[in-house]
Design a protein around this motif. Sequence first.
Motif, PDB file in Angstrom:
ATOM      1  N   ARG A   1      19.252  -0.778   7.671  1.00 50.23           N
ATOM      2  CA  ARG A   1      19.165  -2.202   7.489  1.00 50.23           C
ATOM      3  C   ARG A   1      17.716  -2.785   7.486  1.00 50.23           C
ATOM      4  N   ARG A   2      16.941  -2.199   6.828  1.00 52.74           N
ATOM      5  CA  ARG A   2      15.415  -2.704   6.691  1.00 52.74           C
ATOM      6  C   ARG A   2      15.196  -3.021   5.210  1.00 52.74           C
ATOM      7  N   TYR A   3      14.354  -4.016   4.910  1.00 53.26           N
ATOM      8  CA  TYR A   3      13.945  -4.078   3.540  1.00 53.26           C
ATOM      9  C   TYR A   3      12.600  -5.005   3.494  1.00 53.26           C
ATOM     10  N   ARG A   4      11.941  -4.797   2.232  1.00 54.69           N
ATOM     11  CA  ARG A   4      10.756  -5.476   2.071  1.00 54.69           C
ATOM     12  C   ARG A   4      10.678  -6.310   0.954  1.00 54.69           C
ATOM     13  N   LYS A   5      10.586  -7.730   1.142  1.00 48.95           N
ATOM     14  CA  LYS A   5      10.852  -8.454   0.059  1.00 48.95           C
ATOM     15  C   LYS A   5       9.520  -8.476  -0.678  1.00 48.95           C
ATOM     16  N   LEU A   6       9.527  -8.362  -2.161  1.00 53.50           N
ATOM     17  CA  LEU A   6       8.427  -8.266  -2.978  1.00 53.50           C
ATOM     18  C   LEU A   6       7.707  -9.639  -3.179  1.00 53.50           C
ATOM     19  N   PRO A   7       6.526  -9.861  -3.457  1.00 52.81           N
ATOM     20  CA  PRO A   7       5.954 -11.164  -3.633  1.00 52.81           C
ATOM     21  C   PRO A   7       6.479 -11.661  -4.997  1.00 52.81           C
ATOM     22  N   THR A   8       6.744 -12.933  -4.932  1.00 44.81           N
ATOM     23  CA  THR A   8       7.490 -13.636  -6.048  1.00 44.81           C
ATOM     24  C   THR A   8       6.489 -13.587  -7.496  1.00 44.81           C
ATOM     25  N   LEU A   9       7.168 -13.424  -8.509  1.00 40.49           N
ATOM     26  CA  LEU A   9       6.368 -13.416  -9.845  1.00 40.49           C
ATOM     27  C   LEU A   9       6.521 -14.646 -10.515  1.00 40.49           C
TER      28      LEU A   9
ATOM     29  N   THR B   1       5.059  10.538  -7.489  1.00 35.19           N
ATOM     30  CA  THR B   1       5.148  11.752  -6.930  1.00 35.19           C
ATOM     31  C   THR B   1       3.474  11.913  -6.560  1.00 35.19           C
ATOM     32  N   ARG B   2       2.791  11.908  -7.388  1.00 32.42           N
ATOM     33  CA  ARG B   2       1.137  12.189  -7.543  1.00 32.42           C
ATOM     34  C   ARG B   2       0.477  11.354  -6.350  1.00 32.42           C
ATOM     35  N   ASN B   3       0.960  10.029  -5.951  1.00 36.33           N
ATOM     36  CA  ASN B   3       0.305   9.235  -5.203  1.00 36.33           C
ATOM     37  C   ASN B   3       1.409   8.923  -3.830  1.00 36.33           C
ATOM     38  N   ASP B   4       2.550   9.673  -3.632  1.00 39.82           N
ATOM     39  CA  ASP B   4       3.477   9.314  -2.599  1.00 39.82           C
ATOM     40  C   ASP B   4       3.826   7.834  -2.531  1.00 39.82           C
ATOM     41  N   ASP B   5       4.296   7.257  -3.621  1.00 32.09           N
ATOM     42  CA  ASP B   5       4.311   5.873  -3.385  1.00 32.09           C
ATOM     43  C   ASP B   5       5.578   5.493  -4.254  1.00 32.09           C
ATOM     44  N   TYR B   6       6.294   4.331  -3.543  1.00 26.80           N
ATOM     45  CA  TYR B   6       7.704   4.028  -4.422  1.00 26.80           C
ATOM     46  C   TYR B   6       7.183   2.578  -5.137  1.00 26.80           C
ATOM     47  N   LYS B   7       7.441   2.518  -6.400  1.00 27.51           N
ATOM     48  CA  LYS B   7       7.024   1.368  -7.142  1.00 27.51           C
ATOM     49  C   LYS B   7       8.213   0.709  -7.940  1.00 27.51           C
ATOM     50  N   VAL B   8       7.994  -0.667  -8.337  1.00 27.74           N
ATOM     51  CA  VAL B   8       8.903  -1.354  -9.233  1.00 27.74           C
ATOM     52  C   VAL B   8       8.085  -1.837 -10.440  1.00 27.74           C
TER      53      VAL B   8
ATOM     54  N   TYR C   1       4.571  -3.046  -9.232  1.00 27.30           N
ATOM     55  CA  TYR C   1       4.744  -3.120  -7.728  1.00 27.30           C
ATOM     56  C   TYR C   1       4.329  -1.907  -6.933  1.00 27.30           C
ATOM     57  N   SER C   2       3.656  -1.836  -6.016  1.00 23.54           N
ATOM     58  CA  SER C   2       3.230  -0.520  -5.131  1.00 23.54           C
ATOM     59  C   SER C   2       3.803  -0.998  -3.527  1.00 23.54           C
ATOM     60  N   LEU C   3       4.529  -0.246  -3.263  1.00 26.16           N
ATOM     61  CA  LEU C   3       4.976  -0.387  -1.808  1.00 26.16           C
ATOM     62  C   LEU C   3       3.968   0.181  -0.801  1.00 26.16           C
ATOM     63  N   LYS C   4       2.894   1.147  -1.069  1.00 29.45           N
ATOM     64  CA  LYS C   4       1.905   1.213  -0.513  1.00 29.45           C
ATOM     65  C   LYS C   4       0.651   0.016  -0.220  1.00 29.45           C
ATOM     66  N   SER C   5       0.504  -0.603  -1.535  1.00 27.19           N
ATOM     67  CA  SER C   5      -0.644  -1.552  -1.411  1.00 27.19           C
ATOM     68  C   SER C   5       0.274  -3.020  -1.260  1.00 27.19           C
ATOM     69  N   LYS C   6       1.557  -3.008  -1.505  1.00 27.46           N
ATOM     70  CA  LYS C   6       2.167  -4.100  -1.094  1.00 27.46           C
ATOM     71  C   LYS C   6       1.764  -5.564  -2.070  1.00 27.46           C
ATOM     72  N   SER C   7       1.656  -5.083  -3.280  1.00 26.94           N
ATOM     73  CA  SER C   7       1.036  -5.997  -4.193  1.00 26.94           C
ATOM     74  C   SER C   7       1.483  -5.705  -5.823  1.00 26.94           C
ATOM     75  N   TRP C   8       1.455  -6.681  -6.620  1.00 21.97           N
ATOM     76  CA  TRP C   8       1.669  -6.433  -8.031  1.00 21.97           C
ATOM     77  C   TRP C   8       0.262  -6.228  -8.683  1.00 21.97           C
ATOM     78  N   LYS C   9       0.160  -5.548  -9.844  1.00 26.06           N
ATOM     79  CA  LYS C   9      -0.705  -5.030 -10.768  1.00 26.06           C
ATOM     80  C   LYS C   9      -0.403  -5.311 -12.182  1.00 26.06           C
ATOM     81  N   ASN C  10      -1.419  -5.943 -13.109  1.00 21.59           N
ATOM     82  CA  ASN C  10      -1.078  -5.543 -14.282  1.00 21.59           C
ATOM     83  C   ASN C  10      -1.167  -4.191 -14.913  1.00 21.59           C
ATOM     84  N   ILE C  11      -0.396  -4.009 -15.893  1.00 20.69           N
ATOM     85  CA  ILE C  11      -0.571  -2.736 -16.544  1.00 20.69           C
ATOM     86  C   ILE C  11      -0.999  -3.260 -18.050  1.00 20.69           C
ATOM     87  N   LYS C  12      -2.244  -2.787 -18.350  1.00 22.29           N
ATOM     88  CA  LYS C  12      -2.833  -3.315 -19.379  1.00 22.29           C
ATOM     89  C   LYS C  12      -2.924  -2.055 -20.793  1.00 22.29           C
TER      90      LYS C  12
END
Length: 316
Positions: A114-122, A139-146, A162-173
């Motif tokens: 019963r835990r969750y992390r809300k992602l920053p609003t886009l 698998t390469r960075n041991d990170d969960y992504k959206v 979105y990266s669960l490790k960095s807790k932020s969104w980034k643009n894919i170019k």
Amino acid sequence: MWSLRYSQKFLSRYLCVSKQWYALIHSHAFIKLHLHHSIESNTDRTLILHQQHATVPFDYFSVHFPNDDQFGKPMKNHHPPLLRCVNMSTQQIHGLVFVHSNTGELAIWNPLIRRYRKLPTLEKTCPSTMIALGFGYDTRNDDYKVMRVVQFLNKEFDVKMYSLKSKSWKNIKEQWPKKGWTRSSKSVSVNGALHWLVAEHKQSPLCFIVNLDKKDNDVWLMEEYGEGSSWTRVYKIEYDGVFENVKCFNPLMFSKNGKKILMEKCYWGRTFLIWFDTEIKKHRKVKIRKLPYVFQTAICTGSLLLLDGDNVISRY
């Protein structure tokens, strides 16, 4: 590490024993070891059922099953308090489930603790012709992504990760195709990459399960990952009196011996769970009392992920 064999629910009872036990169970190393044990032993598994019916609330239920033939009673499972959280990704990763509301709120959720992390609003994405959301494990960075892919009316794409490790969104170019295409499936995370079945507009999509003359379903497998020519038909699901009006099948998991597949069956507007035996080509209904009338299913492996994270909300 004798306690690795215990479920996350059992371990949570020991958080108040002492500061040392609290620190141990919250540590990243212990959480990873516990997850590895859950995956290897394949015993701590829970069905998360997302009820979907127009006349009742969109509730969630959990059904624990320690082995292939022992399913517990459905228990109501409170979801993160997003505004009308009505959608769930059925592709769970290590016990984490991706949920999103019809108002654009997104969250990564561990329903078993019963835990969750809300992602920053886009920002809003209008006008657009398609929005695809995917949840996966890097698998390469041991990170969960959206990943969010938006296609606009002018055929341009906007892709964010979105990266669960960095807790932020980034643009894919990276360059994306400049033509219309239709998404014909939900996302699947395999080998550290997200996959969708897609097709150009006005063309039929490639399919994993092919229905021929409503007599049977051919199930195909890509035997060599990434090689299109390796698609091979592995078996058929033949129709009988029960399967005559089946709308679709959704494979969920293999049994421990690898000979059976647990699947959702949509039949006459209802959802059922069945075991399909790939050797004798027979199926049997899973007997679970008081299941929702219509639902989607995710298979959650017991894990303590999100227990050690900051900016994580619990006790909702």
